[in-house]
Each structure stands twice: as C-alpha cells, then as structure tokens.
Design a protein around this motif. Structure first.
Motif, mmCIF file in Angstrom:
data_model
loop_
_atom_site.group_PDB
_atom_site.id
_atom_site.type_symbol
_atom_site.label_atom_id
_atom_site.label_comp_id
_atom_site.label_asym_id
_atom_site.label_seq_id
_atom_site.Cartn_x
_atom_site.Cartn_y
_atom_site.Cartn_z
ATOM 1 N N UNK A 4 -10.528 -6.343 -8.405
ATOM 2 C CA UNK A 4 -12.612 -5.685 -7.460
ATOM 3 C C UNK A 4 -11.877 -6.681 -6.321
ATOM 4 N N UNK A 5 -10.598 -6.559 -5.425
ATOM 5 C CA UNK A 5 -10.406 -6.918 -4.624
ATOM 6 C C UNK A 5 -10.259 -6.031 -3.045
ATOM 7 N N UNK A 6 -10.015 -6.598 -2.161
ATOM 8 C CA UNK A 6 -9.496 -5.808 -0.413
ATOM 9 C C UNK A 6 -8.228 -6.387 0.224
ATOM 10 N N UNK A 7 -7.860 -5.287 -0.108
ATOM 11 C CA UNK A 7 -6.161 -5.850 0.255
ATOM 12 C C UNK A 7 -5.588 -5.912 1.728
ATOM 13 N N UNK A 8 -5.256 -6.905 2.382
ATOM 14 C CA UNK A 8 -4.689 -6.468 3.744
ATOM 15 C C UNK A 8 -3.176 -5.839 3.425
ATOM 16 N N UNK A 9 -2.771 -5.043 4.092
ATOM 17 C CA UNK A 9 -1.965 -3.708 4.014
ATOM 18 C C UNK A 9 -0.578 -4.091 5.736
ATOM 19 N N UNK A 10 0.417 -4.676 5.856
ATOM 20 C CA UNK A 10 1.032 -4.376 6.965
ATOM 21 C C UNK A 10 1.333 -2.831 7.049
ATOM 22 N N UNK A 11 2.371 -3.287 8.079
ATOM 23 C CA UNK A 11 3.403 -1.655 8.675
ATOM 24 C C UNK A 11 4.837 -1.699 8.582
ATOM 25 N N UNK A 12 5.765 -1.152 7.940
ATOM 26 C CA UNK A 12 6.811 -0.547 8.361
ATOM 27 C C UNK A 12 7.044 0.414 6.505
ATOM 28 N N UNK A 13 7.935 -0.269 6.692
ATOM 29 C CA UNK A 13 8.516 0.971 5.629
ATOM 30 C C UNK A 13 8.975 0.471 4.504
ATOM 31 N N UNK A 14 9.022 -1.110 4.513
ATOM 32 C CA UNK A 14 9.138 -1.837 2.387
ATOM 33 C C UNK A 14 7.041 -1.714 2.203
ATOM 34 N N UNK A 15 6.181 -2.068 3.319
ATOM 35 C CA UNK A 15 5.334 -1.516 2.694
ATOM 36 C C UNK A 15 4.597 -0.242 2.732
ATOM 37 N N UNK A 16 5.536 0.787 3.350
ATOM 38 C CA UNK A 16 4.931 1.966 2.605
ATOM 39 C C UNK A 16 5.503 2.214 0.918
#
Ligand code: 5RP
Length: 219
Positions: free
Chosen positions: A21-33
C-alpha cells in the motif's frame, strides 16, 4: 551470462523493498524496465508509482500500474533506479537515458534509494562514462565553455530534447575524484538545470547483478 540477465536479476531483487500500500518512485532505463515488469506482478499490492520520465510513464501505464503525481504523493518510502556508473560510496553517474532531472527530484524526495545495476556499472572512480548535464538551450555555449575550463570535453547530445524541453551536454574526460565537490560546483553554473552526478544524495542500497547472483551492498 548476459548483462541483460544480470540487470533482470538485480531488478527482481528490488521487489522485496516494496512495501504494501505504498507509492513507489520509479527511475528510467533498461534495468528499470525489468523492475516495472516485476512490479506489475504485485501491482494490486501497491497504490501506484511516481514516474521519472515519459518513457517510464508509458511502460507503467502499459502494465496498468497507476501513475501518480509527486506533489500529490508526498514523500516516498522507496525509489528504484539504475545507474551508468556507481562507486564504492554508492555515488553515481546517471542520465544516460536523459532523465536525470526528474530522477534527481524523486531521489531527493524518497526515504530509500535502491540502485539496480549489472556488474559492469561498478567502478572505483566515476567519470569514464561521460557525465550528462542538462542545460537550458540558450546557455548551451556558455555552459560548454565553463565545463572546458574545468577540464571536461562537453559534447552536445544529438537530436535529443529532455522531457523538460532542455538539452544534454555529455562531458568526457573527467576523472571525478571528489564527486560531492564537483556536483556542488557544477550546480552553481548558470544555465545548468541538473548534473548527472548523484553524490550529495547517493543510493542507500546497491543491488548488483552478477553471474553468481545478486550482491546487496549498503552505503
Ligand atoms: C537514465 C538513467 C539510467 O538509470 C542509466 O542510464 C542506466 O540505464 P540502463 O539501466 O539502461 O543501463 O540514469 O537517465
């Protein structure tokens, strides 16, 4: 084992840092995908995500993960993102994908920063990867001259506009022995929006994908 497999391993390992039940910050890039793909399996257990780029937003939406505004979400317990280089203090060069400004904002607004990377990203000294710097278009030449004075070789990233409508200078030839000092110094040059040096706010945990498994490294 390929670097993609190592990236995927690191990304999967980050799931255990996600709280219910939390909000997750999500980065960018192929690993993050890979992380987004893993997150989609537990999307019913989170409130949603704050995205660091148009590219990430698109993928989150395709996975039917609600994308929330950082202003509405407030402080985040967790930010997960990749890196172009990471040193032993978990300071990083980021911005290979050009999303450095939003990435830095979300990192600053998050309690815990979990960096996910394959083993090729680990370095003793930052700077072999050209340092991305986001600049206001009219300041491009001025900032370029200031970077030259400091020993860097700035190269304009061709055919690239950031999500904020700015340009990227990729700075070659830097051997960054004092990352925190350089970040502070470059932050003071007029026209620089963001320096892709994440030293003042390093990662808290590095999940490093290797052929032998995932190493968990604390700052
Ligand atoms: C994007 C970034 C990325 O985290 C960095 O470029 C690493 O990318 P990848 O996971 O594709 O190797 O900073 O701005």
């Amino acid at each position: 084992m390929s670097s993609d497999e190592m990236k995927q391993r690191a990304a999967e390992a980050a799931l255990k840092y996600v709280e219910e039940n939390t909000v997750v910050g999500v980065g960018t890039g192929s690993t993050v995908n890979y992380f987004i793909d893993a997150l989609s399996r537990i999307k019913h257990r989170i409130e949603g995500a704050v995205s660091s780029s148009a590219m990430t937003t698109e993928r989150l939406k395709a996975c039917k993960i609600p994308v929330l505004d950082l202003n509405a979400a407030g402080p985040l317990p967790l930010y997960v993102d990749g890196a172009d280089e990471v040193n032993h203090q978990l300071q990083m060069i980021k911005g290979g994908g050009g999303a450095l400004t939003r990435e830095k904002i979300i990192a600053a607004a998050s309690e815990q920063f979990v960096c996910i990377a394959d083993q090729s990203k680990r370095v003793d000294v930052l700077g072999a990867f050209p340092l991305p710097v986001e600049v206001i278009p009219m300041a491009r030449s001025y900032v370029g001259r200031e970077l030259l004075k400091r020993g860097g070789q700035p190269v304009l990233r061709e055919n690239f506009i950031t999500d904020n409508g700015n340009l990227i200078l990729d700075v070659y030839n830097l051997q960054i022995l004092e990352p925190t000092k350089l970040e502070a110094e470059l932050n003071h040059i007029a026209g620089i929006v963001t320096v892709g040096l994440f030293a003042q706010r390093p990662a808290d945990v590095l999940l490093l994908g290797t052929a032998d498994g995932v190493q968990t490294i604390q700052a």
